[in-house]
Motif scaffolding. Structure first.
Motif, mmCIF file in Angstrom:
data_model
loop_
_atom_site.group_PDB
_atom_site.id
_atom_site.type_symbol
_atom_site.label_atom_id
_atom_site.label_comp_id
_atom_site.label_asym_id
_atom_site.label_seq_id
_atom_site.Cartn_x
_atom_site.Cartn_y
_atom_site.Cartn_z
ATOM 1 N N GLN A 59 -19.667 38.153 16.042
ATOM 2 C CA GLN A 59 -18.995 38.209 17.839
ATOM 3 C C GLN A 59 -18.960 36.587 18.405
ATOM 4 O O GLN A 59 -19.886 35.720 18.698
ATOM 5 C CB GLN A 59 -20.006 39.189 18.453
ATOM 6 N N ALA A 108 -18.990 36.106 25.667
ATOM 7 C CA ALA A 108 -18.751 36.260 26.941
ATOM 8 C C ALA A 108 -18.613 35.839 27.599
ATOM 9 O O ALA A 108 -19.036 34.235 27.209
ATOM 10 C CB ALA A 108 -18.839 37.778 27.782
ATOM 11 N N THR A 111 -21.456 42.011 36.985
ATOM 12 C CA THR A 111 -21.216 43.612 35.991
ATOM 13 C C THR A 111 -20.472 43.838 36.990
ATOM 14 O O THR A 111 -21.582 43.939 38.542
ATOM 15 C CB THR A 111 -22.581 43.974 36.035
ATOM 16 N N ALA A 153 -20.975 48.053 30.983
ATOM 17 C CA ALA A 153 -20.516 46.704 31.783
ATOM 18 C C ALA A 153 -21.829 46.183 31.623
ATOM 19 O O ALA A 153 -21.401 44.214 31.216
ATOM 20 C CB ALA A 153 -20.418 46.443 32.820
ATOM 21 N N VAL A 155 -21.892 44.122 28.257
ATOM 22 C CA VAL A 155 -20.565 43.347 27.786
ATOM 23 C C VAL A 155 -21.861 42.272 28.277
ATOM 24 O O VAL A 155 -21.546 40.801 27.936
ATOM 25 C CB VAL A 155 -19.722 43.700 28.406
ATOM 26 N N THR A 170 -24.230 39.235 26.479
ATOM 27 C CA THR A 170 -23.980 38.182 26.152
ATOM 28 C C THR A 170 -23.765 36.936 26.055
ATOM 29 O O THR A 170 -24.317 36.027 25.605
ATOM 30 C CB THR A 170 -21.474 38.794 25.352
ATOM 31 N N VAL A 212 -26.385 42.064 20.631
ATOM 32 C CA VAL A 212 -25.412 43.350 21.120
ATOM 33 C C VAL A 212 -25.395 44.458 20.158
ATOM 34 O O VAL A 212 -24.743 45.257 21.438
ATOM 35 C CB VAL A 212 -23.816 42.603 21.572
ATOM 36 N N ALA A 268 -25.871 48.598 21.121
ATOM 37 C CA ALA A 268 -25.166 49.209 21.373
ATOM 38 C C ALA A 268 -25.510 50.782 21.012
ATOM 39 O O ALA A 268 -24.952 51.325 21.956
ATOM 40 C CB ALA A 268 -23.362 48.519 20.760
ATOM 41 N N ASP A 312 -27.083 52.084 24.303
ATOM 42 C CA ASP A 312 -27.020 51.588 25.609
ATOM 43 C C ASP A 312 -26.642 52.474 26.147
ATOM 44 O O ASP A 312 -27.230 52.463 27.631
ATOM 45 C CB ASP A 312 -26.012 50.490 25.186
#
Ligand code: ASP
Length: 398
Positions: free
Chosen positions: A108, A111, A332, A338, A341, A344, A357, A361, A364
């Motif tokens: 992955q 961010a 965030t 959010a 994300v 990361t 992550v 998920a 989450d």
């Protein structure tokens, strides 16, 4: 029946229906989606109008400065506490221990970690209409602050604009009430779909992680918020949590601080006695930058991932987590998911695998519910504290 009771009934009935019906319950989703869209429809005009009016009513620059200073100080301090609690709990409960996962190479993309300079530059909208259209809430806030300030300096003509925005804000407030009538049905549908698709069994391997995040959120609310509200705000914590419970529950259901904002503001004013001025400034800002629940969750999750992959995260690493989680929680957005994300960013800062992550998920949403509820409660606690110190807290007998 009170709105909060209706929402609670919708919540319980929805969960039961979802558990019985299973994934087939998907057909009811549009009802929930309509409710979510109604809430997002309110956000930009509500934030803009209430902030413009809010700034104008604190037109005295000294007062504006002191309110802003206190608000931001409160936000930073409570968020730092939240992450510390998250890290402590993650170390004690060790939610990821014993998973013995093996890395299969990172796939992955992280961010991008925004630098502090970029974060500041990005606050300024190059086009306010564009920022509003894209729902860039922080930029809308900044423009509203400038706009409100300029309006108060524009003399008589500015007053005409102010009275327009007062009417506008009042209208948005009414509209919020109308949309909220629909909340019990929206909540019913949303919960039914969540329970129906995830089932209760998916929770088992992650039960510890969920427990850790929920425990952290409860500790943070019970100690930090109760403490601040009672010591500085001179308000009984029972009254605080009770008066605000409708918003906490809504945030728990829809997992969005921004979506909950109209209700949070209404309850803080009507049930807690926070003046319109303070509420209009503190809460929209908080819904965007103050995310204690999210920060706490990022602390716990960083440790969860480290433990799951058998990677040691020492004191220095945990300090880095503290700093990045602070920054990440400010950045965030107040929308569902959010925080995942932004996780990361936290994981990358200490070299933890981003597969973590994907791991998180799956559950989450359940974590999102708790952290969002904490996020909005923190904004309300701040509103009470700031209002008290500014002499803007009214006595509400209820
Ligand atoms: N859902 C959260 C909120 O709106 C943000 C997050 O995902 O942590 O407050």
């Amino acid at each position: 029946m009170k709105l909060f009771q209706k929402i609670l009934i919708g919540f319980v009935l929805g969960a039961i229906l979802g558990a019985i019906w299973g994934p087939g319950i998907e057909w009811i989703r549009p009802v929930g989606t309509i409710f979510l869209r109604l809430l997002s429809m309110l956000v930009v005009p509500l934030i803009f109008s209430s902030l413009v009016v809010g700034v104008a009513s604190i037109a005295d620059p000294k007062k504006l400065g002191s309110v802003a200073g206190k608000t931001i100080a409160f936000y930073l301090v409570t968020t730092a506490f939240a992450i510390t609690i998250g890290l402590l709990i993650g170390n004690i409960i060790q939610p990821g221990a014993g998973m013995n996962l093996v890395l299969e190479g990172t796939t992955q993309e992280a961010a991008q970690t925004p630098s502090i300079a970029d974060t500041i530059v990005n606050l300024i909208p190059s086009n306010p209409a564009g920022a509003a259209a894209q729902g860039m809430v922080l930029q809308v806030i900044v423009f509203a602050l400038f706009f409100g300030y300029a309006m108060t300096r524009a003399g008589e003509k500015g007053e005409a604009v102010l009275s327009f925005f007062k009417g506008f804000a009042e209208t948005m407030y009414k509209l919020t009430g109308i949309v909220m009538e629909f909340a019990p049905y929206g909540v019913f549908a949303l919960i039914a779909v969540t329970v129906g698709t995830h089932g209760l069994s998916v929770l088992v391997p992650f039960a510890k992680l969920i427990f850790a995040v929920y425990l952290g959120v409860i500790i943070h609310e019970v100690f930090i918020y109760s403490g601040m509200v009672s010591i500085i705000g001179k308000m009984s914590p029972v009254k605080f949590f009770k008066g605000f419970s409708g918003a906490s529950l809504l945030a728990f259901t829809i997992a969005s601080s921004s979506g909950t904002l109209p209700v949070s503001m209404r309850l803080a004013q009507d049930n807690l006695g926070v003046s319109n001025t303070i509420s209009s400034f503190v809460q929209p800002l908080g819904a965007t930058i103050n995310m204690d629940g999210t920060a706490l969750y990022q602390g716990v999750c960083a440790l969860f991932v480290a433990q799951a992959y058998g990677i040691h995260l020492g004191f220095g690493g945990q300090l880095t987590v503290l700093l990045t989680a602070l920054l990440a929680s400010v950045g965030t957005a107040g929308v569902p998911g959010a925080g995942l994300v932004m996780l990361t960013m936290v994981l990358t800062s200490v070299g933890l695998p981003l597969e973590g992550v994907a791991l998180i998920a799956g559950v989450d949403r359940i974590l999102d519910m708790a952290r969002t509820s904490c996020n909005v409660t923190g904004d309300a606690a701040c509103a009470v504290v700031v209002a008290k110190t500014e002499g803007e807290l009214a006595e509400v007998k209820k």
